[in-house]
Write a protein that holds these residues in place. Structure first.
Motif, PDB file in Angstrom:
ATOM      1  N   VAL A 103     -10.401   7.475   3.304  1.00  0.00           N
ATOM      2  CA  VAL A 103     -10.603   6.045   3.433  1.00  0.00           C
ATOM      3  C   VAL A 103      -9.743   5.540   4.588  1.00  0.00           C
ATOM      4  CG1 VAL A 103      -8.774   5.508   1.770  1.00  0.00           C
ATOM      5  CG2 VAL A 103     -10.579   3.835   2.194  1.00  0.00           C
ATOM      6  N   GLN A 104     -10.236   4.548   5.283  1.00  0.00           N
ATOM      7  CA  GLN A 104      -9.509   3.951   6.399  1.00  0.00           C
ATOM      8  C   GLN A 104      -8.703   2.741   5.922  1.00  0.00           C
ATOM      9  OE1 GLN A 104      -9.471   4.473   9.914  1.00  0.00           O
ATOM     10  NE2 GLN A 104     -10.409   6.475   9.565  1.00  0.00           N
ATOM     11  N   PHE A 105      -7.497   2.622   6.447  1.00  0.00           N
ATOM     12  CA  PHE A 105      -6.705   1.417   6.218  1.00  0.00           C
ATOM     13  C   PHE A 105      -6.382   0.799   7.570  1.00  0.00           C
ATOM     14  CE2 PHE A 105      -2.353  -0.467   5.961  1.00  0.00           C
ATOM     15  CZ  PHE A 105      -2.720  -1.601   5.262  1.00  0.00           C
ATOM     16  N   THR A 106      -6.689  -0.484   7.724  1.00  0.00           N
ATOM     17  CA  THR A 106      -6.441  -1.200   8.975  1.00  0.00           C
ATOM     18  C   THR A 106      -5.478  -2.345   8.714  1.00  0.00           C
ATOM     19  OG1 THR A 106      -8.649  -0.649   9.787  1.00  0.00           O
ATOM     20  CG2 THR A 106      -7.493  -2.452  10.888  1.00  0.00           C
ATOM     21  N   SER A 107      -4.357  -2.325   9.415  1.00  0.00           N
ATOM     22  CA  SER A 107      -3.315  -3.327   9.167  1.00  0.00           C
ATOM     23  C   SER A 107      -3.727  -4.710   9.641  1.00  0.00           C
ATOM     24  CB  SER A 107      -2.015  -2.902   9.858  1.00  0.00           C
ATOM     25  OG  SER A 107      -2.202  -2.822  11.261  1.00  0.00           O
ATOM     26  N   ASP A 108      -4.624  -4.782  10.625  1.00  0.00           N
ATOM     27  CA  ASP A 108      -5.029  -6.091  11.140  1.00  0.00           C
ATOM     28  C   ASP A 108      -5.694  -6.944  10.070  1.00  0.00           C
ATOM     29  OD1 ASP A 108      -4.022  -5.418  13.564  1.00  0.00           O
ATOM     30  OD2 ASP A 108      -5.956  -4.943  14.499  1.00  0.00           O
ATOM     31  N   ASN A 109      -6.303  -6.276   9.084  1.00  0.00           N
ATOM     32  CA  ASN A 109      -7.011  -7.023   8.042  1.00  0.00           C
ATOM     33  C   ASN A 109      -6.062  -7.826   7.158  1.00  0.00           C
ATOM     34  OD1 ASN A 109      -9.352  -5.891   9.012  1.00  0.00           O
ATOM     35  ND2 ASN A 109      -9.456  -4.287   7.441  1.00  0.00           N
ATOM     36  N   VAL A 110      -4.798  -7.419   7.104  1.00  0.00           N
ATOM     37  CA  VAL A 110      -3.834  -8.101   6.231  1.00  0.00           C
ATOM     38  C   VAL A 110      -2.627  -8.628   7.003  1.00  0.00           C
ATOM     39  CG1 VAL A 110      -4.430  -7.021   4.035  1.00  0.00           C
ATOM     40  CG2 VAL A 110      -3.000  -5.783   5.647  1.00  0.00           C
ATOM     41  N   GLN A 111      -2.672  -8.553   8.333  1.00  0.00           N
ATOM     42  CA  GLN A 111      -1.644  -9.135   9.202  1.00  0.00           C
ATOM     43  C   GLN A 111      -0.232  -8.675   8.818  1.00  0.00           C
ATOM     44  OE1 GLN A 111      -2.311 -13.369   9.016  1.00  0.00           O
ATOM     45  NE2 GLN A 111      -4.035 -13.282  10.440  1.00  0.00           N
ATOM     46  N   LEU A 112       0.001  -7.377   8.950  1.00  0.00           N
ATOM     47  CA  LEU A 112       1.292  -6.797   8.603  1.00  0.00           C
ATOM     48  C   LEU A 112       2.194  -6.683   9.828  1.00  0.00           C
ATOM     49  CD1 LEU A 112       0.158  -3.885   6.253  1.00  0.00           C
ATOM     50  CD2 LEU A 112       0.886  -6.193   5.621  1.00  0.00           C
ATOM     51  N   THR A 113       3.495  -6.674   9.567  1.00  0.00           N
ATOM     52  CA  THR A 113       4.475  -6.436  10.619  1.00  0.00           C
ATOM     53  C   THR A 113       4.883  -4.963  10.603  1.00  0.00           C
ATOM     54  OG1 THR A 113       6.297  -7.002   9.127  1.00  0.00           O
ATOM     55  CG2 THR A 113       5.374  -8.777  10.466  1.00  0.00           C
ATOM     56  N   SER A 114       5.553  -4.523  11.637  1.00  0.00           N
ATOM     57  CA  SER A 114       6.021  -3.137  11.694  1.00  0.00           C
ATOM     58  C   SER A 114       6.960  -2.843  10.531  1.00  0.00           C
ATOM     59  CB  SER A 114       6.750  -2.880  13.014  1.00  0.00           C
ATOM     60  OG  SER A 114       5.878  -3.017  14.110  1.00  0.00           O
ATOM     61  N   GLY A 115       6.871  -1.622  10.008  1.00  0.00           N
ATOM     62  CA  GLY A 115       7.755  -1.244   8.911  1.00  0.00           C
ATOM     63  C   GLY A 115       7.181  -0.122   8.080  1.00  0.00           C
ATOM     64  N   VAL A 116       7.867   0.170   6.959  1.00  0.00           N
ATOM     65  CA  VAL A 116       7.456   1.225   6.039  1.00  0.00           C
ATOM     66  C   VAL A 116       6.621   0.614   4.917  1.00  0.00           C
ATOM     67  CG1 VAL A 116       8.242   3.001   4.421  1.00  0.00           C
ATOM     68  CG2 VAL A 116       9.506   2.599   6.548  1.00  0.00           C
ATOM     69  N   TYR A 117       5.493   1.243   4.627  1.00  0.00           N
ATOM     70  CA  TYR A 117       4.619   0.816   3.534  1.00  0.00           C
ATOM     71  C   TYR A 117       4.318   2.006   2.631  1.00  0.00           C
ATOM     72  CZ  TYR A 117       4.137  -3.459   6.201  1.00  0.00           C
ATOM     73  OH  TYR A 117       4.415  -4.623   6.871  1.00  0.00           O
ATOM     74  N   LEU A 118       3.900   1.712   1.423  1.00  0.00           N
ATOM     75  CA  LEU A 118       3.600   2.736   0.433  1.00  0.00           C
ATOM     76  C   LEU A 118       2.120   2.705   0.090  1.00  0.00           C
ATOM     77  CD1 LEU A 118       6.541   1.963  -2.034  1.00  0.00           C
ATOM     78  CD2 LEU A 118       6.580   3.543  -0.103  1.00  0.00           C
ATOM     79  N   TYR A 119       1.542   3.884  -0.169  1.00  0.00           N
ATOM     80  CA  TYR A 119       0.194   3.920  -0.728  1.00  0.00           C
ATOM     81  C   TYR A 119       0.205   4.837  -1.947  1.00  0.00           C
ATOM     82  CZ  TYR A 119      -0.339   8.144   2.225  1.00  0.00           C
ATOM     83  OH  TYR A 119      -0.183   9.363   2.835  1.00  0.00           O
ATOM     84  N   ARG A 120      -0.503   4.410  -2.998  1.00  0.00           N
ATOM     85  CA  ARG A 120      -0.404   5.084  -4.296  1.00  0.00           C
ATOM     86  C   ARG A 120      -1.790   5.372  -4.853  1.00  0.00           C
ATOM     87  NH1 ARG A 120       3.213   1.926  -8.180  1.00  0.00           N
ATOM     88  NH2 ARG A 120       4.776   2.891  -6.827  1.00  0.00           N
ATOM     89  N   LEU A 121      -1.978   6.639  -5.256  1.00  0.00           N
ATOM     90  CA  LEU A 121      -3.214   7.070  -5.901  1.00  0.00           C
ATOM     91  C   LEU A 121      -2.951   7.218  -7.395  1.00  0.00           C
ATOM     92  CD1 LEU A 121      -6.169   8.138  -5.552  1.00  0.00           C
ATOM     93  CD2 LEU A 121      -5.166  10.437  -5.432  1.00  0.00           C
ATOM     94  N   VAL A 122      -3.787   6.569  -8.215  1.00  0.00           N
ATOM     95  CA  VAL A 122      -3.666   6.640  -9.670  1.00  0.00           C
ATOM     96  C   VAL A 122      -5.031   6.993 -10.239  1.00  0.00           C
ATOM     97  CG1 VAL A 122      -3.084   5.408 -11.795  1.00  0.00           C
ATOM     98  CG2 VAL A 122      -1.846   4.896  -9.674  1.00  0.00           C
ATOM     99  N   SER A 123      -5.083   8.075 -11.058  1.00  0.00           N
ATOM    100  CA  SER A 123      -6.356   8.462 -11.661  1.00  0.00           C
ATOM    101  C   SER A 123      -6.128   9.469 -12.775  1.00  0.00           C
ATOM    102  CB  SER A 123      -7.286   9.071 -10.600  1.00  0.00           C
ATOM    103  OG  SER A 123      -8.531   9.423 -11.183  1.00  0.00           O
ATOM    104  N   ASP A 124      -6.651   9.182 -13.951  1.00  0.00           N
ATOM    105  CA  ASP A 124      -6.668  10.131 -15.070  1.00  0.00           C
ATOM    106  C   ASP A 124      -5.287  10.737 -15.334  1.00  0.00           C
ATOM    107  OD1 ASP A 124      -8.126  11.362 -17.122  1.00  0.00           O
ATOM    108  OD2 ASP A 124      -8.337  13.212 -15.960  1.00  0.00           O
ATOM    109  N   GLY A 125      -4.237   9.908 -15.303  1.00  0.00           N
ATOM    110  CA  GLY A 125      -2.880  10.374 -15.562  1.00  0.00           C
ATOM    111  C   GLY A 125      -2.142  10.874 -14.341  1.00  0.00           C
ATOM    112  N   PHE A 126      -2.833  11.031 -13.224  1.00  0.00           N
ATOM    113  CA  PHE A 126      -2.193  11.472 -11.983  1.00  0.00           C
ATOM    114  C   PHE A 126      -1.697  10.255 -11.212  1.00  0.00           C
ATOM    115  CE2 PHE A 126      -2.478  12.188  -7.392  1.00  0.00           C
ATOM    116  CZ  PHE A 126      -1.715  13.342  -7.238  1.00  0.00           C
TER     117      PHE A 126
END
Length: 561
Positions: A528-551
């Motif tokens: 999947v693609q994530f584009t920062s322009d869609n949410v107007q983010l500044t430079s920095g560290v971000y987190l992404y999290r996958l949750v499914s069936d206990g994982f």
């Protein structure tokens, strides 16, 4: 008991040969009787019977002391300084032969009571008490510490021996008469044949004084924690030991103490890492006071300060920090701010690919670094001992010195792989960090690589959940995140309908930024693609999290505009 003393004497006979070799900095002898210190910790702490007030000493007063040399002897020493916090005694023959003079003694007293190399407002006594805890004084009732300079007759800079914290009757009740001796007072032993007023030796006084305080707070602590804190005391004094040896031999068990100089530096770096990343001086003071020992003590200290990190997680970050020592990426998690590290040696290096199967092993709670450059897109393959507990990380450094850190997901058999599609002229180096996170036994492993262009896309359904590192990383404005949903034999799992999958992006404070996936998906490979322009983010560290069936899996990504 007699056999042990005889063996120690034999070892000491060889030490003059060692003295002819270039030996780096501090040699502490406190751990010489670590086993006995633990045994004695079970005894009650007594006040000496018949004591009538505190015995005040005067300049040039002569006292007898038991000291350890070949193996024990009684010496006469002269009181040469009386301060607010200490008496300083010098063995008579060392004074008469000019090894120590009054200028030396005045310098020692000034450093102990008034100022250190780092801080002109407080001495070693106040610095160590503030950072580690109170000084023991139950046995003799005297708050002053005795510092004794004598001819140690073997290589060593200083020591604190726990025997002195018990009555002679207590010592004899455990070991019999004539084996170990107590001076029944708070006593630091220092080698009079060294340059006693040098910053190195004054720093050693701070080192040994920490041992005394540590005994008072936690008398049966493991050596690696105790010595690491003592090395940290030298840092607080302002004259720490040089960071050598360990960087050349990083495959060294952090928790197993064998008195090599690399052990001192390794434990020092771990304590410094805790100090810098997890609460500063109060965290180290809490660790000293923690009754649990070794790994369990660190775990409990992390709980006490609400760090929300396990020992394994801290250890994983620490071995990466030792190699990188960079504070400008990942919010400084992989570097030191107060010390500068030398280059850490790699166990192996590669510049030709693919890599044929290479076999290695790594000690418990230690790390191997596998260095690679001049590459082509590769899949890195790792196979660990089935009984092992490995953690494998990948460090990527591109030609612009941008750093990406990811982990190789290992299955139950300790096997895993990782694709490096950008391992080409854009990449300066790739480093495998292989750590063995178990307490006993070396971990055997092998690794290899295959060229990505030679690998056909896997059409078989995945067997495990996975969440890959986003690519590119750092990114601006878009990046790709890949993940997989496995087949399952669980009764509740429908192969036809799949499972609910959630993939979301958060800021570093845990606030939700974007939902990338929130639907039912069948087993397979996804991106999947994530584009920062869609949410107007500044430079920095971000987190992404996958949750499914206990994982649940979370990774970091860096937006750099």
């Amino acid at each position: 008991m007699k056999i042990k003393i005889f063996l120690i004497a034999l070892l000491l006979m060889d030490i003059p040969v060692l003295m002819a070799q270039p030996i780096p900095k501090t040699k502490c002898l406190t751990d010489l009787f670590q086993k006995e210190q633990k045994e004695l910790s079970q005894l009650p702490r007594l006040h000496k019977k018949g004591i009538a007030g505190i015995q005040e000493h005067t300049i040039d007063e002569i006292m007898e002391f038991w000291v350890f040399k070949h193996p024990w002897a009684k010496i006469h020493a002269i009181c040469k300084a009386v301060g607010d916090y200490a008496y300083i005694f010098v063995e008579e023959k060392m004074w008469d032969q000019g090894f120590v003079d009054q200028d030396d003694i005045n310098a020692v007293l000034k450093s102990f009571e008034k100022q250190t190399f780092k801080d002109s407002t407080k001495g070693i006594y106040q610095t160590d008490v503030e950072n580690f805890g109170p000084v023991p004084n139950a046995l003799d009732g005297d708050p002053k510490v005795y510092i004794l300079f004598y001819d140690m007759s073997f290589y060593g800079d200083g020591a604190f021996f726990a025997f002195d914290q018990y009555t002679q009757e207590q010592i004899d009740s455990v070991y019999g008469t004539g084996f170990y001796y107590s001076n029944e007072k708070e006593l630091l032993y220092m080698n009079a044949k060294n340059d006693v007023s040098s910053n190195l030796m004054l720093s050693v006084v701070a080192h040994e004084f920490q041992h005394m305080i540590h005994w008072n707070m936690d008398p049966d602590e493991e050596s690696w924690i105790n010595e690491g804190c003592a090395e940290y005391a030298m840092y607080l004094y302002g004259y720490p030991d040089p960071i050598v040896v360990f960087n050349m031999y990083p495959d060294n068990d952090l928790t197993m103490w064998d008195s090599g100089f690399g052990d001192y530096i390794q434990s020092y770096l771990f304590i410094m890492y805790l100090y810098e990343k997890y609460g500063g001086a109060e965290t180290i003071k809490s660790l000293v006071a923690e009754p649990l020992n070794s790994i369990e003590g660190v775990e409990q200290t992390l709980i006490n300060i609400s760090a929300q990190r396990s020992f394994k997680e801290v250890f994983t970050d620490w071995v990466i920090a030792n190699y990188l020592d960079v504070t400008t990426s990942y919010e400084g998690q992989y570097g030191y701010r107060n010390i500068v590290l030398p280059v850490f040696d790699a166990s192996r290096s590669h510049s030709q690919y693919p890599i044929e199967n290479v076999v290695g092993s790594v000690s418990p709670w230690a790390a191997d670094y596998i260095w690679m450059n001049n590459g082509t897109p590769q899949t890195l393959n790792f196979e660990g001992d089935n009984e092992g507990s490995f953690n494998v990380n990948v460090i990527k450094i591109d030609t612009a010195s941008q750093i990406t850190i990811d982990s190789i997901v290992l299955d139950d058999n300790q096997n895993g792989s990782y694709e490096v599609p950008d391992f080409d002229e854009r990449m300066k180096q790739v480093v495998l960090v292989i750590s063995n996170q178990k307490s006993f036994g070396a971990g055997s492993y092998s690794y290899s690589s295959t060229t990505l262009t030679d690998v056909k896309e896997n059409t078989d359904p995945p067997s495990t959940f996975s969440l890959s590192q986003n690519y590119p990383n750092p990114f601006n404005p878009s990046t790709t995140i890949k993940y997989s949903i496995p087949t399952s034999h669980q009764p509740s799992y429908s192969q036809r309908e799949g499972v609910i999958v959630s993939l979301k992006v958060y800021d570093i404070l845990g606030r939700e930024i974007a939902t990338l996936v929130n639907k039912q998906q069948k087993p397979g490979y996804y991106e999947v693609q994530f584009t920062s322009d869609n949410v107007q983010l500044t430079s920095g560290v971000y987190l992404y999290r996958l949750v499914s069936d206990g994982f649940v899996k979370t990774k970091k990504m860096i937006l750099m505009k």
